[in-house]
Design an enzyme around this catalytic site. Structure first.
Site, mmCIF file in Angstrom:
data_model
loop_
_atom_site.group_PDB
_atom_site.id
_atom_site.type_symbol
_atom_site.label_atom_id
_atom_site.label_comp_id
_atom_site.label_asym_id
_atom_site.label_seq_id
_atom_site.Cartn_x
_atom_site.Cartn_y
_atom_site.Cartn_z
ATOM 1 N N LYS A 76 9.704 -15.853 22.375
ATOM 2 C CA LYS A 76 8.369 -16.690 22.214
ATOM 3 C C LYS A 76 8.262 -16.915 23.974
ATOM 4 O O LYS A 76 6.991 -17.100 24.317
ATOM 5 C CB LYS A 76 8.854 -18.035 21.721
ATOM 6 N N HIS B 21 -0.318 20.391 -5.312
ATOM 7 C CA HIS B 21 -0.977 19.373 -5.387
ATOM 8 C C HIS B 21 -0.204 18.230 -6.272
ATOM 9 O O HIS B 21 -0.898 17.695 -7.159
ATOM 10 C CB HIS B 21 -2.549 19.610 -5.930
#
Length: 510
Positions: free
Chosen positions: A140, A272
């Site tokens: 922070k 696929h």
């Protein structure tokens, strides 16, 4: 660079000491005051380097069995004060709070402790309180402090202080703050998911820190990424980097072959996301030959996977086929040498890793989540609904077909004979279309459907599919049942000598 800050003091509190020594020695060389506590303090002392115990700063000992060490205003004041704020500066002087310019933290290994199967008490004790608080405070206040929140960042931090004689730019402090919040948010996500294992809260929290940039997504104009521990799943032995589409096919292949773990040699060829070739036989070589025969056209460029070691004979057969990926639990030395003959061919060893128990996919402006489909149909779970009963060979083929069907896109029909996939109809909008596609494909490759079996991923609302199947020579059918018109299909089978069994479990795959 602007807003440079020279490191004059550092608080170090880490679980793992790996890679810490060079940093401590460099800080000491630069005249930095080092604060620490517990095992880290002992580690630094053992290096012969001066360290100030946090207890000297706070006038408080470590209490509650080490649960509280750094949680004190004189520690967090030293981290959170704003050096350009007159009020903060005055309070720092009034309360004799030392400035802390660097916070180095390595959190208790919560995830590793959970994964180890440790007791609930051990897991709870690995929830870091002081460390996570130090990270948040330092990140922070990146305007004045740099936070090093992971062993992974030690080398870069050491490089920064070495190259600039302990001076660190605001840009780098802010960048390290971002890294720190990534660590803290991931840590908290892991803790929440541990407590929410029974899904008492309908909340989805996902945090993956192992990210890889792929060449592109499904198509070259789309960006693609993979988040996960690929190296835990596979040992890569050869080939180019896997693409987005490769990974989707590999995922489908692994899920399918896992249905046959520990069984007779089984080989699958996928294209696929669907199996275009699949067979089981006494040897892996014959299983591959049979699988390839199922659709040698679609096999071109496919993903190949085996449930057992690939030998020389099988590798020689594979080498004549252009395929993207080969996966197996192991390869003998001769097979591996043959398969490596194509430098771009991706060769993977499948490790024994537990797969996630939830499926997640984006949908509309949100996310869909469901349990993994862990139901595998078995002979013991079948309901025999027709007068004609399947033979033992039929039953084996029906379960074999059902397992393939479970991992094939809906609507699907799978045709099998002697544990060999003859054809499947995949992703069709009607079940009749799926069946006709499968029959047409089987005939294209000259397969005899007489005596074959059929699997469906969902029920038959009308008897049309069983009629088409019977006319093609199919003698046994497996399906979930559940239609209000089930009896129509049963009646047709009874009238025409077809055996039908029901599983009671639908296996849609969209």
């Amino acid at each position: 660079m602007s807003n440079e800050k020279t490191v004059k003091s550092a608080l170090i509190s880490v679980f793992s000491k790996d890679g810490l020594e060079p940093i401590v020695r460099k800080l000491n060389e630069q005249g930095v005051t080092i604060y620490s506590t517990g095992g880290t303090e002992t580690f630094i002392n053992d290096l012969g380097i001066d360290v100030v115990p946090v207890e000297e700063v706070t006038s408080y000992p470590s209490i509650l069995g080490g649960r509280v060490k750094t949680l004190h205003p004189k520690v967090f004041g030293g981290i959170l004060n704003r050096q350009n704020h007159a009020g903060d500066v005055a309070e720092m002087e009034s309360f004799e709070i030392p400035q802390i310019d660097v916070v180095i933290v390595d959190l208790y290994p919560f995830e590793k402790t959970v994964a180890s199967g440790a007791s609930a008490q051990d897991i709870i004790e690995k929830i870091d309180i002081g460390g996570i608080s130090l990270i948040r405070a330092a990140a922070k206040n990146f305007a004045d402090v740099i936070c090093v929140a992971s062993v992974d960042d030690y080398a870069e931090f050491l490089s920064l202080i070495s190259e600039n004689n302990g001076s660190i730019s605001e840009e780098n402090r802010k960048r390290f703050a971002g890294k720190a919040f990534n660590v803290s948010s991931h840590y908290d996500t892991a803790i929440f998911n541990y407590f929410n294992r029974n899904n008492e809260e309908t909340v989805l929290k996902i945090s993956e820190t192992n990210g890889n940039i792929l060449r592109y997504g499904e198509n070259p104009h789309q960006k693609g990424f993979f988040f996960g521990d690929f190296d835990a799943m596979f040992t890569k032995l050869n080939g180019k980097e896997l693409s987005y589409n490769n990974l989707l096919d590999v995922d489908a292949a692994v899920n399918l072959i896992n249905e046959f773990k520990g069984e007779t040699p089984t080989f699958a060829i996928l294209k696929h996301n669907n199996a275009c070739g699949f067979a089981q036989n006494n040897t892996i070589h014959q299983a591959y030959v049979d699988a390839l025969a199922g659709d040698p056209v679609s096999a071109f460029g496919g993903v190949l996977i085996s449930n057992t070691e690939i030998d020389k004979a099988t590798a020689e057969e594979i080498s004549s086929l252009f395929c993207e990926v080969v996966i197996a639990p192991s390869y003998n030395a001769e097979a591996l040498e043959i398969l490596k003959g194509k430098k771009n061919r991706i060769i993977l060893i499948l490790n024994d890793v537990e797969l996630p128990q939830t499926n997640v996919r984006s949908c509309l402006n949100g996310v869909l989540v469901q349990d993994r489909n862990n139901v595998t149909d078995t002979i013991e779970g079948l309901t025999y609904v027709t007068n004609t009963k399947p033979s033992q060979n039929d039953l084996d083929d029906l379960i074999f077909a059902s397992k393939i069907c479970k991992h094939t896109k809906s609507n699907t029909i799978v045709l099998v004979k002697n544990k060999k996939l003859l054809a499947s109809g995949t992703g069709q909008t009607s079940r009749v279309d799926a069946l006709e596609q499968a029959i047409h494909k089987a005939k294209t490759f000259n397969f005899d459907l007489n005596g074959a079996v059929m699997a469906s991923d969902a029920f038959f609302p009308f008897p049309d599919c069983v009629e088409i199947a019977k006319n093609a020579g199919i003698t046994a059918v497996i399906q979930p049942g559940g239609s209000i018109k089930d009896q129509l299909s049963i009646d047709y089978c009874n009238e025409n000598g077809v055996a039908m069994v029901m599983t009671g479990t639908r296996h849609f795959k969209h």
